[in-house]
Design a protein around this motif. Structure first.
Motif, PDB file in Angstrom:
ATOM      1  N   ARG A  46      18.596 108.833 -98.844  1.00  0.00           N
ATOM      2  CA  ARG A  46      17.954 108.218-100.542  1.00  0.00           C
ATOM      3  C   ARG A  46      17.269 110.409-100.200  1.00  0.00           C
ATOM      4  O   ARG A  46      17.219 110.744 -99.634  1.00  0.00           O
ATOM      5  CB  ARG A  46      16.098 108.115-100.574  1.00  0.00           C
ATOM      6  N   SER A  80      16.567 103.460-103.235  1.00  0.00           N
ATOM      7  CA  SER A  80      15.058 103.047-102.863  1.00  0.00           C
ATOM      8  C   SER A  80      14.123 104.081-102.385  1.00  0.00           C
ATOM      9  O   SER A  80      14.938 104.090-100.792  1.00  0.00           O
ATOM     10  CB  SER A  80      14.697 102.400-102.799  1.00  0.00           C
ATOM     11  N   PRO A  81      13.968 104.927-101.937  1.00  0.00           N
ATOM     12  CA  PRO A  81      13.266 105.348-100.280  1.00  0.00           C
ATOM     13  C   PRO A  81      12.403 104.961 -99.836  1.00  0.00           C
ATOM     14  O   PRO A  81      12.243 105.033 -98.039  1.00  0.00           O
ATOM     15  CB  PRO A  81      12.004 106.411-100.787  1.00  0.00           C
ATOM     16  N   ARG A  82      12.553 103.284-100.101  1.00  0.00           N
ATOM     17  CA  ARG A  82      11.864 102.385 -99.003  1.00  0.00           C
ATOM     18  C   ARG A  82      12.983 101.963 -98.193  1.00  0.00           C
ATOM     19  O   ARG A  82      12.170 101.284 -97.839  1.00  0.00           O
ATOM     20  CB  ARG A  82      10.862 101.255 -99.650  1.00  0.00           C
ATOM     21  N   ASP A 103       5.497 111.011-102.873  1.00  0.00           N
ATOM     22  CA  ASP A 103       5.147 110.332-103.156  1.00  0.00           C
ATOM     23  C   ASP A 103       6.696 109.236-102.526  1.00  0.00           C
ATOM     24  O   ASP A 103       6.782 108.121-101.953  1.00  0.00           O
ATOM     25  CB  ASP A 103       5.076 109.750-104.709  1.00  0.00           C
ATOM     26  N   ALA A 104       7.694 109.524-102.358  1.00  0.00           N
ATOM     27  CA  ALA A 104       8.918 109.502-102.381  1.00  0.00           C
ATOM     28  C   ALA A 104       8.764 109.603-100.413  1.00  0.00           C
ATOM     29  O   ALA A 104       9.283 109.195 -99.774  1.00  0.00           O
ATOM     30  CB  ALA A 104      10.126 110.521-102.788  1.00  0.00           C
ATOM     31  N   TYR A 105       7.916 110.704-100.374  1.00  0.00           N
ATOM     32  CA  TYR A 105       7.796 110.533 -98.620  1.00  0.00           C
ATOM     33  C   TYR A 105       7.598 109.629 -98.285  1.00  0.00           C
ATOM     34  O   TYR A 105       7.418 108.719 -97.232  1.00  0.00           O
ATOM     35  CB  TYR A 105       6.828 112.017 -98.723  1.00  0.00           C
ATOM     36  N   ARG A 106       6.214 109.267 -98.717  1.00  0.00           N
ATOM     37  CA  ARG A 106       4.601 108.570 -98.736  1.00  0.00           C
ATOM     38  C   ARG A 106       5.669 106.796 -98.674  1.00  0.00           C
ATOM     39  O   ARG A 106       5.394 105.799 -97.894  1.00  0.00           O
ATOM     40  CB  ARG A 106       3.681 108.083 -99.627  1.00  0.00           C
ATOM     41  N   SER A 107       6.762 107.430 -99.358  1.00  0.00           N
ATOM     42  CA  SER A 107       7.675 105.544 -99.770  1.00  0.00           C
ATOM     43  C   SER A 107       8.872 104.801 -98.419  1.00  0.00           C
ATOM     44  O   SER A 107       8.417 103.873 -98.166  1.00  0.00           O
ATOM     45  CB  SER A 107       8.195 105.419-100.757  1.00  0.00           C
ATOM     46  N   THR A 108       9.073 105.899 -97.790  1.00  0.00           N
ATOM     47  CA  THR A 108      10.222 105.663 -96.736  1.00  0.00           C
ATOM     48  C   THR A 108       9.106 105.165 -95.902  1.00  0.00           C
ATOM     49  O   THR A 108       8.236 106.375 -95.293  1.00  0.00           O
ATOM     50  CB  THR A 108      10.473 107.510 -97.224  1.00  0.00           C
ATOM     51  N   ARG A 112      11.322 108.398 -89.942  1.00  0.00           N
ATOM     52  CA  ARG A 112      12.199 108.750 -91.097  1.00  0.00           C
ATOM     53  C   ARG A 112      12.640 109.896 -90.508  1.00  0.00           C
ATOM     54  O   ARG A 112      11.715 110.727 -90.268  1.00  0.00           O
ATOM     55  CB  ARG A 112      11.333 108.335 -92.053  1.00  0.00           C
TER      56      ARG A 112
END
Lengths: 171, 530
Positions: A46, A80-82, A103-108, A112
């Motif tokens: 991502r 999506s980062p997920r 936020d993107a980091y937490r969603s991955t 990672r």
């Protein structure tokens, strides 16, 4: 249509028609290597832009064109980062993008890999200390791999990613 | 030029009591007025049939310590002959209020919000005074372009919410997108209000990538600013650095050698070429036609590899410098360019024949995202988007720079303003760019490519320059400071003008068509956010 198909057949393959990267591949720590091992055959990336000049984005896009065709190595871009195994972060982190990046980091999902792509992501480059920039990516989230260059050429990015995945022939 | 003199005399006759001062800088007339008069005079320039000025740029400069004033400038491009005209007002020391011209001239809307955020001057009567550049978490009273604001201030984070416009009613819902998007693109936030399929309202929130470029310029010397100009928008590295260099060169009265002018033209057209080809492919791919994407990306990559071989950088960084170019090409390299382009032209011609005879593709492109001519004029839309809505403007022809005055150039103009028209303009410009490169290679004179810039400019002097980048007109205003440094550098990427117009184009279309519309404008976030 048939003319184009005929032409493509005559032209043969274009993939791989690029000069070898002349930049040494980045150093990869053992911890990163063992993390990367899990993704062995595929890597979903991502891309998160936190304030680049869009040069790095263009080169990431070029990575997917028929000439570099990173997909043949199982490297692909996810929406999506997920769904991502790795985040490729470009640009210095601006004051306005700090929160979206976290936020993107937490969603991955873990494990990672975080890749700081380009000089700006590594040390803010020319934007260092500006009031609108809050620091390099490293300051906000842990970074595993750094790919230098302004911007790094697609063959350099490809080379670096394959090194991380342990799939580059040792010289 | 006679024409411009007549215009100036006419202005002097009409407003002789109100004009405080009149000067000519680089042949551009600059009128100074009391701030109370600006609304009337700006409206006059905008509306009078013989002038019909488009507001091309509005910006402010804190003149401290040269003078204890903040000056607001209004740059108009006149319909007749493409002349420029500047109006200016001064705000003394503590005075922060100036009359907004937005109620009469729509194009000023974002400029005035930007001035308020960056310098802290308040446009009185502006219909929308929400923050533009400073997001809600910025502390109050942060105005980075004021001279007493240190460039390396560490900002404190505050709480706050941005007031989006809402539509309320049965079945209306909002679709927020971004700031991080699904593709490999830059961050920006779009908020769609929809009822069923069609978009009722779109609100665009940008400036996520604000890096403080205009403030960083003030730390640099006139000669060293080039490397920062190259990083304003990566895909237009050459256009931006060229525009910056031109401004500094006219400030330092440097005349660059003719060979450098031709080389600049050559590189600018090559940059236009690879970006346009990439765009045509990307638009087709957003209409799910990936064959075109694969072919276009291949051609684009070939050009970029060619640039890497010629100049040592795929984005042509380090090529421009104040006083000329740092790269010279010999005749075998020029022949190589021509041979490469001949092949690309043939391939591209075959591909476009295929595209425009593909009914399912054309069905997606036609009547999608129509930008009406009047809307485009109201916003002062520039570049490809303008020319596809019947706005016949091109800096290369209207204000020739580099070697364009020696070259033949056709400016494609279309009327419908839909996605197809924007693709057509791009396709025509690709062929045009190849023809310009051929002319350059045939006529390029021999000689040096670089001249040392030695003289320095007196502080407070300024210069304005314009370049037709591949997106549209790029403007730079550079004012000299102490010891050859920059006092103020105003950068305007065409994206800044064209972004707000998307909010007018999107309503009525369905959300799945929005990526297509957005792509057909292909605006830079980095160049806009600065």
């Amino acid at each position: 249509m048939f003319r184009i198909i005929k032409k493509s057949l005559k032209k043969g393959r274009v993939t791989g028609q690029y000069p070898e990267s002349s930049v040494p591949a980045p150093e990869v720590s053992d911890a990163t290597r063992s993390k990367a091992k899990l993704f062995h055959r595929s890597l979903s990336i991502r891309e998160v832009d936190t304030g680049s000049c869009n040069g790095c984005e263009m080169e990431m896009n070029a990575l997917m064109n028929p000439i570099y065709d990173a997909e043949r190595f199982g490297i692909h871009i996810t929406a999506s980062p997920r769904h991502a195994d790795a985040l490729a972060v470009t640009g210095p982190v601006t004051f306005n993008m700090e929160k979206p990046l976290k936020d993107a980091y937490r969603s991955t999902p873990e494990p990672r890999l975080i890749v700081a792509l380009g000089d700006c992501a590594i040390d803010c480059g020319i934007f260092k200390n500006s009031y609108a920039v809050t620091g390099p990516v490293e300051k906000h989230i842990p970074v595993d791999v750094k790919i230098p260059g302004c911007p790094p050429r697609p063959n350099e990015i490809l080379d670096a990613l394959l090194t991380v995945l342990g799939r580059r022939k040792k010289e | 030029m006679d024409n411009l003199n007549e215009i100036v005399q006419e202005m002097v006759k009409t407003f002789k009591d109100q004009i405080l001062d009149l000067e000519q800088i680089q042949g551009i007339p600059v009128f100074y007025f009391e701030k109370e008069d600006i609304l009337e005079i700006a409206t006059y320039v905008y509306k009078t049939p013989s002038l019909r000025g488009t507001l091309s740029l509005q910006w402010a400069a804190d003149l401290n310590p040269i003078k204890p004033v903040c000056r607001v400038y209004y740059l108009f491009s006149l319909e007749s002959g493409g002349h420029w005209l500047i109006l200016a007002i001064d705000l003394l020391e503590e005075d922060r209020l100036f009359p907004s011209i937005t109620p009469r001239i729509h194009a000023a809307k974002w400029y005035e919000r930007e001035i308020r955020d960056m310098i802290g001057l308040i446009p009185v009567g502006h219909p929308d005074l929400r923050r533009l550049v400073r997001h809600e978490h910025w502390p109050r009273g942060t105005h980075p372009l004021k001279k007493d604001f240190p460039w390396n201030t560490v900002l404190e984070r505050r709480e706050g919410t941005y007031a989006y416009r809402h539509i309320e009613g049965e079945g209306v819902f909002e679709v927020p997108v971004g700031p991080i998007h699904a593709g490999i693109i830059e961050p920006g936030h779009f908020r769609f209000s929809v009822a069923g399929e069609p978009i009722m309202q779109l609100e665009i929130r940008l400036f996520w990538k604000h890096r403080g470029i205009e403030k960083l310029f003030e730390n640099l010397s006139l000669i060293n600013g080039v490397s920062l100009a190259e990083k304003v928008s990566g895909d237009t590295s050459f256009g931006h650095s060229l525009c910056y260099c031109q401004a500094v060169e006219s400030l330092l009265s440097v005349e660059i050698p003719p060979r450098a002018e031709y080389l600049r033209t050559l590189f600018l057209e090559l940059e236009r070429l690879h970006n346009h080809i990439g765009d045509v492919g990307a638009i087709c791919s957003d209409a799910a036609y990936s064959l075109a994407l694969a072919h276009c990306n291949q051609m684009k990559e070939q050009i970029m590899q060619m640039l890497d071989r010629l100049a040592g950088h795929r984005f042509l960084r380090g090529v421009n410098r104040v006083g000329g170019v740092a790269v010279d090409l010999d005749s075998s390299q020029l022949d190589g360019i021509l041979a490469g382009l001949a092949k690309i032209e043939e391939d591209f011609k075959e591909l476009t024949d295929l595209l425009f005879s593909n009914a399912s593709l054309i069905d997606r492109l036609e009547t999608t995202g129509i930008l009406k001519e009047q809307t485009a004029r109201d916003y002062g839309v520039v570049g490809v988007a303008g020319r596809s809505s019947n706005i016949n403007r091109d800096i290369r022809r209207d204000h020739p720079f580099a070697a364009y005055r020696h070259l033949n150039l056709k400016v494609p103009v279309y009327q419908y303003g839909d996605v197809r028209a924007r693709v057509r303009v791009r396709v025509d410009e690709i062929h045009e760019a190849i023809s310009i490169i051929r002319q350059v290679c045939g006529r390029i004179p021999k000689g040096p490519t670089y001249i040392e810039a030695i003289s320095s400019a007196t502080r407070g002097r300024w210069a304005l320059s314009a370049v037709e980048g591949w997106r549209g007109e790029i403007l730079y205003f550079v004012m000299a400071g102490e010891n050859g440094r920059i006092h103020r550098c105003k950068v305007r990427d065409p994206s800044f003008v064209n972004w707000p117009v998307l909010q007018d184009v999107a309503p009525g279309n369905i959300i799945p068509d929005f990526p297509l519309i957005n792509k057909s404008f292909n605006l830079s976030y980095a160049g806009n956010d600065l």
